[in-house]
Design a protein around this motif. Structure first.
Motif, mmCIF file in Angstrom:
data_model
loop_
_atom_site.group_PDB
_atom_site.id
_atom_site.type_symbol
_atom_site.label_atom_id
_atom_site.label_comp_id
_atom_site.label_asym_id
_atom_site.label_seq_id
_atom_site.Cartn_x
_atom_site.Cartn_y
_atom_site.Cartn_z
ATOM 1 N N HIS A 182 -26.672 -21.552 13.885
ATOM 2 C CA HIS A 182 -25.879 -20.648 14.723
ATOM 3 C C HIS A 182 -26.822 -19.587 15.275
ATOM 4 N N TRP A 183 -26.951 -19.538 16.604
ATOM 5 C CA TRP A 183 -27.856 -18.611 17.279
ATOM 6 C C TRP A 183 -27.048 -17.518 17.967
ATOM 7 N N ARG A 201 -29.646 -22.896 24.779
ATOM 8 C CA ARG A 201 -29.030 -24.131 25.269
ATOM 9 C C ARG A 201 -29.897 -25.347 24.951
ATOM 10 N N ALA A 202 -31.204 -25.215 25.151
ATOM 11 C CA ALA A 202 -32.110 -26.328 24.856
ATOM 12 C C ALA A 202 -32.101 -26.653 23.366
ATOM 13 N N LEU A 203 -32.062 -25.623 22.529
ATOM 14 C CA LEU A 203 -32.092 -25.843 21.083
ATOM 15 C C LEU A 203 -30.851 -26.587 20.601
ATOM 16 N N ILE A 204 -29.672 -26.174 21.064
ATOM 17 C CA ILE A 204 -28.477 -26.863 20.566
ATOM 18 C C ILE A 204 -28.337 -28.250 21.195
ATOM 19 N N LYS A 206 -30.835 -30.249 21.552
ATOM 20 C CA LYS A 206 -31.707 -31.083 20.723
ATOM 21 C C LYS A 206 -31.224 -31.171 19.281
ATOM 22 N N LEU A 207 -30.698 -30.043 18.769
ATOM 23 C CA LEU A 207 -30.489 -29.920 17.331
ATOM 24 C C LEU A 207 -29.039 -29.702 16.926
ATOM 25 N N GLY A 208 -28.135 -29.563 17.904
ATOM 26 C CA GLY A 208 -26.766 -29.225 17.565
ATOM 27 C C GLY A 208 -26.656 -27.760 17.184
ATOM 28 N N GLY A 209 -25.472 -27.345 16.761
ATOM 29 C CA GLY A 209 -25.274 -25.963 16.364
ATOM 30 C C GLY A 209 -24.360 -25.231 17.320
ATOM 31 N N GLU A 210 -24.360 -23.911 17.225
ATOM 32 C CA GLU A 210 -23.496 -23.097 18.067
ATOM 33 C C GLU A 210 -24.227 -21.856 18.545
ATOM 34 N N VAL A 211 -23.705 -21.278 19.634
ATOM 35 C CA VAL A 211 -24.327 -20.121 20.269
ATOM 36 C C VAL A 211 -23.266 -19.059 20.516
ATOM 37 N N THR A 212 -23.609 -17.810 20.216
ATOM 38 C CA THR A 212 -22.787 -16.663 20.584
ATOM 39 C C THR A 212 -23.633 -15.747 21.459
ATOM 40 N N VAL A 213 -23.189 -15.536 22.692
ATOM 41 C CA VAL A 213 -23.904 -14.673 23.630
ATOM 42 C C VAL A 213 -23.301 -13.274 23.538
ATOM 43 N N VAL A 214 -24.154 -12.270 23.314
ATOM 44 C CA VAL A 214 -23.683 -10.911 23.041
ATOM 45 C C VAL A 214 -24.293 -9.931 24.035
ATOM 46 N N GLU A 253 -20.380 -19.673 29.681
ATOM 47 C CA GLU A 253 -19.780 -20.988 29.891
ATOM 48 C C GLU A 253 -20.616 -21.829 30.842
ATOM 49 N N ARG A 254 -21.221 -21.186 31.844
ATOM 50 C CA ARG A 254 -22.043 -21.932 32.795
ATOM 51 C C ARG A 254 -23.341 -22.424 32.157
ATOM 52 N N GLU A 255 -23.991 -21.560 31.388
ATOM 53 C CA GLU A 255 -25.303 -21.896 30.839
ATOM 54 C C GLU A 255 -25.223 -22.671 29.529
ATOM 55 N N VAL A 256 -24.248 -22.335 28.680
ATOM 56 C CA VAL A 256 -24.102 -23.003 27.383
ATOM 57 C C VAL A 256 -22.622 -23.324 27.195
ATOM 58 N N PRO A 257 -22.143 -24.405 27.789
ATOM 59 C CA PRO A 257 -20.719 -24.728 27.686
ATOM 60 C C PRO A 257 -20.248 -24.744 26.233
ATOM 61 N N GLY A 258 -19.153 -24.045 25.996
ATOM 62 C CA GLY A 258 -18.613 -23.966 24.646
ATOM 63 C C GLY A 258 -19.102 -22.777 23.852
ATOM 64 N N ALA A 259 -20.064 -22.021 24.391
ATOM 65 C CA ALA A 259 -20.577 -20.856 23.671
ATOM 66 C C ALA A 259 -19.546 -19.738 23.665
ATOM 67 N N ALA A 260 -19.551 -18.950 22.596
ATOM 68 C CA ALA A 260 -18.719 -17.755 22.541
ATOM 69 C C ALA A 260 -19.424 -16.623 23.279
ATOM 70 N N ALA A 261 -18.649 -15.695 23.828
ATOM 71 C CA ALA A 261 -19.207 -14.543 24.535
ATOM 72 C C ALA A 261 -18.554 -13.279 23.993
ATOM 73 N N LEU A 262 -19.376 -12.312 23.596
ATOM 74 C CA LEU A 262 -18.876 -11.054 23.050
ATOM 75 C C LEU A 262 -19.496 -9.886 23.805
#
Length: 345
Positions: A182-183, A201-204, A206-214, A253-262
């Motif tokens: 989780h990044w 975006r590149a990391l998930i 390749k490797l899966g996982g999740e992203v939260t943009v803050v 959503e545009r750069e990392v579809p499915g990412a959370a945004a806070l």
């Protein structure tokens, strides 16, 4: 440059693979160690990164006036009659330490080389190593104190390094793998922050996982004030923050579809707020750019990234620019045309 301390038994040749229509070499990950406990944590993080991203690991140890500024132990000093003897004793200790580190990495199954690099300062030696070896990722450790090998060294390399830099904190254990991590990514809508988001975006991918943009913003002053009591300036600032929140959601959503945004309103320093959010989110690591500020968002100034490196108990990945084609941290935007690959927005 001085002699090699040893080489791994596998993966020494330059292997290549294809990313889209681009031929790319297996990534080289460069880990600088001062052979301290903090340096060992950097090695552990580098092993995890190499296992996850593939490629090879190169250990380097800086030698020079500042790299060995501490006095030798009393037993060695008593036995050494000249400065040359003391320097020779220090070099022998460093050789043994670097060889032990190389053997530990090799025992983990990761292909590894180990070398000394000479410089007037540790940062100078590490930057020389990066220039010669052209790594895809540079891994360092951070000490509790802000001087010595890590502290000012990390600060200098974060400004001048040619590739993303992954910094291990002085406490805690490094992850065994980056797969499924989780990044948390700091965003301020600058090109530098965009590079950090695309690295995530590149990391998930390749490797899966999740992203939260803050994004961290200063409070508008309207949070606890009835609308009819707000001043025009307060109302305008509140409207600007709401627009930034919508922009952040669209960007994520545009750069990392499915990412959370806070969008976090805070009077604390952005570095403190981002680290707190990462803790609350249970994130494995943080990704930041190093410069830029736009609108009411007050996040990635260079000093903010540097403060974050000093306080966070999580690994911090620092991305200076949008990664280029061939980097394991490169991810083309969805709207990229055939002629746009490898360019910054």
């Amino acid at each position: 440059m001085l002699h090699e301390a040893g080489t791994g038994v596998a993966g020494q040749g330059k292997e290549s693979r294809t990313q889209g229509d681009h031929e790319m070499e297996e990534p080289l990950i460069l880990c600088a160690t001062d052979l301290s406990d903090e340096g060992d944590r950097a090695i552990d993080l580098a092993i995890a990164a190499t296992r996850s991203l593939g490629g090879r690991l190169a250990l380097v140890h800086a030698v020079g006036p500042e790299a060995h500024a501490d006095d030798a132990p009393a037993a060695i000093s008593a036995a050494a009659d000249t400065l040359e003897d003391r320097l020779s004793a220090r070099r022998e200790r460093a050789e043994r330490g670097l060889e032990a580190a190389r053997a530990r990495v090799e025992g983990s199954g990761v292909a590894v080389t180990a070398r000394f690099f000479e410089g007037t300062t540790p940062a100078d030696a590490i930057l020389k190593a990066a220039e010669e070896l052209e790594p895809a990722l540079l891994v360092l450790g951070r000490r509790h104190r802000d001087t010595g090998f890590v502290g000012k060294t990390v600060d200098q390399i974060s400004r001048k390094g040619p590739c993303p830099m992954f910094v291990a904190p002085p406490d805690g254990e490094a992850p065994q793998s980056l797969a499924g991590a989780h990044w948390v990514v700091g965003a301020d809508f600058s090109d530098h922050a965009l590079g950090a988001i695309r690295a995530a975006r590149a990391l998930i991918a390749k490797l899966g996982g999740e992203v939260t943009v803050v994004a961290v913003v200063s409070p508008s002053g309207a949070e606890d004030v009835p609308y009819e009591e707000q001043t025009p300036q307060t109302a305008l600032r509140e409207q600007s923050i709401l627009e930034q929140e919508a922009e952040l959601s669209a960007l994520a959503e545009r750069e990392v579809p499915g990412a959370a945004a806070l969008t976090v309103r805070s009077i604390d320093r952005p570095s403190v707020t981002l680290d707190r959010v990462a803790s609350e989110q249970g994130a494995d690591a943080i990704i930041v750019g190093t410069h830029g500020r736009k609108g009411v968002v007050r996040f990635i100034l260079g000093s903010t990234a540097e403060r974050l490196l000093r306080i966070s108990r999580r690994p911090v990945l620092v991305v200076r620019d949008c990664p280029m084609v061939g980097s394991p941290f490169y991810a083309a935007p969805e709207t990229e045309g055939p002629g746009d690959a490898g360019t910054d927005d």
